[in-house]
Design a protein around this motif. Structure first.
Motif, PDB file in Angstrom:
ATOM      1  N   VAL A 202       0.834  -1.201   0.000  1.00  0.00           N
ATOM      2  CA  VAL A 202       0.000   0.000   0.000  1.00  0.00           C
ATOM      3  C   VAL A 202       0.873   1.257   0.000  1.00  0.00           C
ATOM      4  O   VAL A 202       2.045   1.227   0.377  1.00  0.00           O
ATOM      5  N   TYR A 203       0.284   2.351  -0.425  1.00  0.00           N
ATOM      6  CA  TYR A 203       1.004   3.622  -0.482  1.00  0.00           C
ATOM      7  C   TYR A 203       1.082   4.271   0.893  1.00  0.00           C
ATOM      8  O   TYR A 203       2.116   4.828   1.284  1.00  0.00           O
ATOM      9  N   ALA A 204      -0.009   4.190   1.638  1.00  0.00           N
ATOM     10  CA  ALA A 204      -0.077   4.784   2.974  1.00  0.00           C
ATOM     11  C   ALA A 204      -1.242   4.154   3.714  1.00  0.00           C
ATOM     12  O   ALA A 204      -2.132   3.550   3.107  1.00  0.00           O
ATOM     13  N   ALA A 205      -1.228   4.289   5.048  1.00  0.00           N
ATOM     14  CA  ALA A 205      -2.286   3.725   5.883  1.00  0.00           C
ATOM     15  C   ALA A 205      -2.888   4.814   6.764  1.00  0.00           C
ATOM     16  O   ALA A 205      -2.159   5.679   7.277  1.00  0.00           O
ATOM     17  N   PHE A 206      -4.205   4.734   6.949  1.00  0.00           N
ATOM     18  CA  PHE A 206      -4.926   5.715   7.764  1.00  0.00           C
ATOM     19  C   PHE A 206      -5.863   4.973   8.724  1.00  0.00           C
ATOM     20  O   PHE A 206      -6.558   4.041   8.323  1.00  0.00           O
ATOM     21  N   GLY A 207      -5.874   5.403   9.974  1.00  0.00           N
ATOM     22  CA  GLY A 207      -6.741   4.808  10.974  1.00  0.00           C
ATOM     23  C   GLY A 207      -7.875   5.739  11.356  1.00  0.00           C
ATOM     24  O   GLY A 207      -7.728   6.972  11.323  1.00  0.00           O
ATOM     25  N   PHE A 208      -9.005   5.151  11.741  1.00  0.00           N
ATOM     26  CA  PHE A 208     -10.200   5.924  12.061  1.00  0.00           C
ATOM     27  C   PHE A 208     -10.529   5.907  13.548  1.00  0.00           C
ATOM     28  O   PHE A 208     -11.674   6.084  13.947  1.00  0.00           O
ATOM     29  N   GLU A 209      -9.464   5.744  14.353  1.00  0.00           N
ATOM     30  CA  GLU A 209      -9.601   5.905  15.800  1.00  0.00           C
ATOM     31  C   GLU A 209      -9.860   7.382  16.126  1.00  0.00           C
ATOM     32  O   GLU A 209      -9.698   8.259  15.266  1.00  0.00           O
ATOM     33  N   PRO A 210     -10.257   7.680  17.366  1.00  0.00           N
ATOM     34  CA  PRO A 210     -10.436   9.087  17.744  1.00  0.00           C
ATOM     35  C   PRO A 210      -9.145   9.885  17.594  1.00  0.00           C
ATOM     36  O   PRO A 210      -8.047   9.348  17.763  1.00  0.00           O
ATOM     37  N   PRO A 211      -9.253  11.181  17.300  1.00  0.00           N
ATOM     38  CA  PRO A 211      -8.078  12.047  17.188  1.00  0.00           C
ATOM     39  C   PRO A 211      -7.638  12.557  18.545  1.00  0.00           C
ATOM     40  O   PRO A 211      -8.229  12.225  19.583  1.00  0.00           O
ATOM     41  N   HIS A 212      -6.590  13.375  18.546  1.00  0.00           N
ATOM     42  CA  HIS A 212      -6.245  14.120  19.752  1.00  0.00           C
ATOM     43  C   HIS A 212      -7.393  15.087  20.078  1.00  0.00           C
ATOM     44  O   HIS A 212      -8.210  15.413  19.202  1.00  0.00           O
ATOM     45  N   PRO A 213      -7.494  15.572  21.322  1.00  0.00           N
ATOM     46  CA  PRO A 213      -8.625  16.422  21.704  1.00  0.00           C
ATOM     47  C   PRO A 213      -8.844  17.630  20.805  1.00  0.00           C
ATOM     48  O   PRO A 213      -9.981  18.071  20.625  1.00  0.00           O
ATOM     49  N   ASN A 214      -7.774  18.180  20.233  1.00  0.00           N
ATOM     50  CA  ASN A 214      -7.931  19.345  19.363  1.00  0.00           C
ATOM     51  C   ASN A 214      -8.146  18.964  17.901  1.00  0.00           C
ATOM     52  O   ASN A 214      -8.192  19.845  17.032  1.00  0.00           O
ATOM     53  N   GLY A 215      -8.259  17.671  17.619  1.00  0.00           N
ATOM     54  CA  GLY A 215      -8.478  17.217  16.254  1.00  0.00           C
ATOM     55  C   GLY A 215      -7.225  16.795  15.518  1.00  0.00           C
ATOM     56  O   GLY A 215      -7.312  16.283  14.396  1.00  0.00           O
ATOM     57  N   ASP A 216      -6.054  17.010  16.107  1.00  0.00           N
ATOM     58  CA  ASP A 216      -4.815  16.595  15.454  1.00  0.00           C
ATOM     59  C   ASP A 216      -4.781  15.085  15.251  1.00  0.00           C
ATOM     60  O   ASP A 216      -5.342  14.312  16.040  1.00  0.00           O
ATOM     61  N   LEU A 217      -4.068  14.684  14.198  1.00  0.00           N
ATOM     62  CA  LEU A 217      -3.901  13.270  13.905  1.00  0.00           C
ATOM     63  C   LEU A 217      -2.760  12.683  14.733  1.00  0.00           C
ATOM     64  O   LEU A 217      -1.973  13.416  15.341  1.00  0.00           O
ATOM     65  N   LYS A 218      -2.668  11.375  14.745  1.00  0.00           N
ATOM     66  CA  LYS A 218      -1.660  10.668  15.526  1.00  0.00           C
ATOM     67  C   LYS A 218      -0.567  10.164  14.588  1.00  0.00           C
ATOM     68  O   LYS A 218      -0.854   9.456  13.618  1.00  0.00           O
ATOM     69  N   THR A 219       0.675  10.559  14.884  1.00  0.00           N
ATOM     70  CA  THR A 219       1.801  10.303  13.988  1.00  0.00           C
ATOM     71  C   THR A 219       2.723   9.196  14.483  1.00  0.00           C
ATOM     72  O   THR A 219       3.647   8.808  13.779  1.00  0.00           O
ATOM     73  N   SER A 220       2.488   8.695  15.672  1.00  0.00           N
ATOM     74  CA  SER A 220       3.218   7.554  16.223  1.00  0.00           C
ATOM     75  C   SER A 220       2.450   7.087  17.450  1.00  0.00           C
ATOM     76  O   SER A 220       1.606   7.812  17.984  1.00  0.00           O
ATOM     77  N   ARG A 221       2.740   5.854  17.890  1.00  0.00           N
ATOM     78  CA  ARG A 221       2.041   5.309  19.046  1.00  0.00           C
ATOM     79  C   ARG A 221       2.983   4.454  19.881  1.00  0.00           C
ATOM     80  O   ARG A 221       3.920   3.852  19.351  1.00  0.00           O
TER      81      ARG A 221
END
Length: 363
Positions: free
Chosen positions: A151-170
């Protein structure tokens, strides 16, 4: 329409492990993805079927590497939670209910975005919806890994950070079970003839704490303890489930090696098993580049989006660990994951769908 769809999904309870309920919900998703032009495959598992839906590309990128979308349809809530403790409720632009935030809101965002791009040019798309994410995806890990190939890239549909920012590592997340078999005996008449499984378990948990204390940036939570039965019987069995969180893969390996190498301190049998494992997903330049493209897509629909690390784990740990550019947190804004006040901001359903549609069209 999005709110009505979400109410339908929340009204169909899907506790982790309830295969019948999860498969019934999977039937709904299969129908929906087929209506949207996808070809759906089901991967059977004891805890419920996992779904894979492939959507063909259109235009110049029809043969390009696909985008992978990761989601899950199980929730932490038992059957009856909706009726007994968390009824669906809408008030002042906020929607309450079991699973609205984690992550049936994300499922509605995803399918709405797929509908919005149905006649637009885009890469091929692959959707994977798993049935046991809330317990670490033990049966889904192989499927996620296999479907992520190429795949070219992967995206998850879990909740974001409180301000709406995406998650870049876990952080990495691993569940371990320690099981002890001792020997029962009368606690007063023959105490020396018994071997307390509970005493042994306590000593082992102290040993685990010592291991964790020797390393930085490790979280350790003893989530469940079981054992024994009566105070006049030396307990013959005991067990504990432990959740570990790690930032560094090397620390993760060292801690797990030490924990799985534990040996009994008395005449008892000790078994240490890894129940599930999600390796640490670390920051990478590839993910930074993907975030820049997503930020540009967001601006095209009048939104601003950022990204930062997250402590919670999800299936995106696997794609990030595999080196695939990955972002998570495309679900609606809200709060209360795994809590009785679980809720989302209703207006962000449409906003997130517009963002995902823009990503599909431009990334």
């Amino acid at each position: 329409m999005m709110i009505e769809r979400l109410r339908e999904y929340v009204g169909t309870e899907t506790p982790t492990g309830d295969a019948a309920a999860l498969n019934a919900f999977a039937d709904r998703l299969t129908t929906r993805y087929t209506e949207l032009g996808g070809t759906v495959r089901r991967i059977p598992a004891p805890t419920g079927d996992h779904l894979v839906a492939d959507f063909p590309g259109r235009g110049p990128q029809a043969a390009a590497a696909p985008l992978l979308f990761l989601a899950h349809h199980d929730t932490v809530w038992p059957a009856g939670q909706l009726r007994d403790a968390m009824p669906w409720r809408e008030a002042d632009g906020i929607i309450h209910g079991p699973g609205v935030f984690d992550m049936k809101g994300g499922l509605v965002v995803l399918e709405t975005a797929l509908e919005q791009v149905a006649d637009r040019e885009h890469r091929p798309l692959r959707v994977v919806v798993v049935a046991d994410e809330e317990i670490g995806s033990p049966s889904a890990r192989e499927a996620v890994t296999a479907e992520a190939a190429g795949v070219y890239a992967a995206f998850g549909f879990e909740p974001p950070h409180p301000n709406g920012d995406l998650k870049t590592s876990r952080w990495g997340s691993t569940r371990v079970r320690i099981e002890v078999t001792g020997r029962e005996a009368h606690a007063a008449l023959d105490p020396s003839g018994g071997v307390s499984a509970i005493d042994e378990l306590v000593d082992q948990l102290i040993a685990v704490r010592r291991i964790v204390a020797d390393h930085d940036h490790v979280l350790c939570n003893v989530g469940t303890i079981t054992g024994g039965g009566r105070t006049n019987v030396v307990p013959g069995s005991a067990a504990a489930d432990i959740g570990f969180r790690f930032v560094d893969p090397a620390v993760e390996e060292a801690v797990l090696q030490a924990v799985t190498a534990l040996r009994p301190v008395r005449d008892a049998l000790l078994q240490v098993r890894v129940l599930s494992n999600r390796p640490a997903w670390q920051p990478s330049p590839a993910t930074d580049e993907l975030l820049a493209k997503v930020a540009a897509a967001a601006r095209s629909v009048g939104q601003e989006i950022g990204g930062k690390a997250a402590s919670g784990a999800a299936d995106t740990n696997l794609t990030g660990w595999l080196g695939i550019p990955t972002l998570d947190g495309l679900g609606p804004l809200g709060k209360g994951a795994h809590a009785v006040h679980e809720q989302i901001v209703a207006a962000t359903l449409a906003e997130r769908a517009a963002l995902v549609a823009a990503i599909i069209k431009t990334v």
